[in-house]
Design a protein around this motif. Structure first.
Motif, PDB file in Angstrom:
ATOM      1  N   ARG A  95      -1.697   1.090  18.075  1.00  0.00           N
ATOM      2  CA  ARG A  95      -1.043  -0.056  17.336  1.00  0.00           C
ATOM      3  C   ARG A  95       0.154   0.036  16.712  1.00  0.00           C
ATOM      4  O   ARG A  95       0.422   0.645  15.867  1.00  0.00           O
ATOM      5  N   VAL A  96       1.240  -0.733  17.353  1.00  0.00           N
ATOM      6  CA  VAL A  96       2.496  -0.405  17.097  1.00  0.00           C
ATOM      7  C   VAL A  96       3.039  -1.742  16.535  1.00  0.00           C
ATOM      8  O   VAL A  96       2.948  -3.041  17.082  1.00  0.00           O
ATOM      9  N   ALA A  97       3.799  -1.856  15.417  1.00  0.00           N
ATOM     10  CA  ALA A  97       4.678  -3.048  14.712  1.00  0.00           C
ATOM     11  C   ALA A  97       5.998  -2.780  14.805  1.00  0.00           C
ATOM     12  O   ALA A  97       6.623  -1.775  14.730  1.00  0.00           O
ATOM     13  N   VAL A 121      -3.515   5.465  27.344  1.00  0.00           N
ATOM     14  CA  VAL A 121      -3.223   4.970  26.030  1.00  0.00           C
ATOM     15  C   VAL A 121      -3.051   3.424  26.300  1.00  0.00           C
ATOM     16  O   VAL A 121      -2.376   2.858  27.306  1.00  0.00           O
ATOM     17  N   GLN A 122      -3.653   2.583  25.546  1.00  0.00           N
ATOM     18  CA  GLN A 122      -3.392   1.238  25.408  1.00  0.00           C
ATOM     19  C   GLN A 122      -2.617   0.734  24.172  1.00  0.00           C
ATOM     20  O   GLN A 122      -3.051   0.875  23.083  1.00  0.00           O
ATOM     21  N   VAL A 123      -1.316   0.318  24.523  1.00  0.00           N
ATOM     22  CA  VAL A 123      -0.294   0.066  23.320  1.00  0.00           C
ATOM     23  C   VAL A 123      -0.515  -1.538  23.027  1.00  0.00           C
ATOM     24  O   VAL A 123      -0.454  -2.395  23.773  1.00  0.00           O
ATOM     25  N   ARG A 124      -0.761  -1.734  21.661  1.00  0.00           N
ATOM     26  CA  ARG A 124      -0.991  -3.116  21.155  1.00  0.00           C
ATOM     27  C   ARG A 124       0.303  -3.418  20.165  1.00  0.00           C
ATOM     28  O   ARG A 124       0.298  -2.857  19.273  1.00  0.00           O
ATOM     29  N   LEU A 125       1.298  -4.213  20.616  1.00  0.00           N
ATOM     30  CA  LEU A 125       2.555  -4.313  20.005  1.00  0.00           C
ATOM     31  C   LEU A 125       2.471  -5.684  19.569  1.00  0.00           C
ATOM     32  O   LEU A 125       2.078  -6.798  19.989  1.00  0.00           O
TER      33      LEU A 125
END
Length: 298
Positions: A95-97, A121-125
């Motif tokens: 989880r990236v903000a 990896v699953q990036v959730r931006l």
């Protein structure tokens, strides 16, 4: 696994105060998120959430479940991080903000390239110019532009980000070109404003050192891209990162104002929560971003 995922959905719903928001954060539709909550309520034989037209809060039993589920899920996340650190294969959700402008222009293009190198990896931006609470919002890492105030987080600087004052040729032709910082007080300055926003003034570099200058204008927004577009439309003077307006400057659609006393550069970097064991994919993504963005902010 379904039970654990339902617990994760429940925890995010409580933290975000909305089934829709909690489901979206977990990449579920509102209907699917509601089904997960109902499954938990059926399992425990009790209502877990109090719902009104405007608010959603946990019941007494729901609060007990939330507090314990959060601890269990945190322990599982740490266990996964420990296993990943030994397996050498990063995997799972990240989880990236990031701020809106920097997120769109700098961070978002990194995601496909990173996932191509790390397919597990699953990036959730999540992009927003509003301040995020990394711990409460379940964020693994948050990019920042400026000077973060939270000293309880781990901070890693990537680079200095030069800023510039810009205006459209039409605006300057109509209102004149500022020749000194004080002249800005007579101009329509486009401001980034939202609750707890630090930008009620501009900090400029002068021969005497940094100068704090109070500015005002008829327009403000909580979206930096809106300010850029307003400047392009000739409505006023904006204070923006150079990378964001470099193309418009090169094409002559924007003109740099007061180039001898530009805004103080902003720091671009990453914040992460303190944890006994940092997930390897967090460190991997930060190193990847630092490498890929080197030289891109000037």
């Amino acid at each position: 696994m379904s039970y654990l995922e339902s617990l994760r959905v429940f925890v995010r719903v409580v933290e975000l105060g909305s089934i829709t928001a909690g489901g979206r954060d977990m990449r579920l539709s509102p209907a699917a998120a509601s089904t997960r909550i109902r499954d938990l309520e059926a399992k425990f034989g009790a209502r877990l959430l109090n719902r009104t037209t405007r608010t959603l809060t946990p019941t007494e039993i729901g609060q007990v479940l939330y507090e314990n589920a959060r601890r269990v899920l945190a322990t599982l996340d740490e266990a996964e991080a420990a296993v990943a650190s030994h397996s050498g294969t990063p995997q799972g959700a990240l989880r990236v903000a990031a701020p809106l402008g920097a997120g769109r222009r700098l961070v978002a293009p990194l995601v496909p390239r990173f996932v191509a190198e790390n397919p597990e990896v699953q990036v959730r931006l999540r992009l927003s110019d509003r301040a995020v609470n990394i711990v409460e919002d379940g964020i693994d890492l948050a990019f920042y532009l400026g000077q973060p105030e939270d000293s309880t987080l781990i901070r890693r600087k990537i680079a200095d980000c030069p800023r510039v004052l810009v205006a459209a040729p039409a605006y300057l032709a109509q209102h004149g070109t500022p020749e000194a910082p004080e002249d800005l007080k007579r101009h329509n300055c486009l401001l980034l404003r939202f609750p707890r926003s630090p930008e009620y003034f501009w900090m400029l570099q002068t021969p005497e050192g940094p100068k704090k200058l109070a500015v005002a204008g008829a327009f403000d927004s909580d979206d930096g891209e809106v300010l850029r577009n307003w400047a392009l439309d000739g409505t006023g003077i904006a204070n923006r990162p150079r990378y964001e307006v470099a193309e418009a400057l090169a094409e002559g659609r924007l003109i740099e104002v007061l180039p001898d006393t530009p805004p103080v550069a902003a720091e671009f970097g990453v914040l992460t929560p303190h944890r006994e064991l940092q997930d390897p994919k967090v460190r991997l993504f930060i190193d990847f971003a630092a490498r890929e963005l080197k030289g891109a902010l000037g």
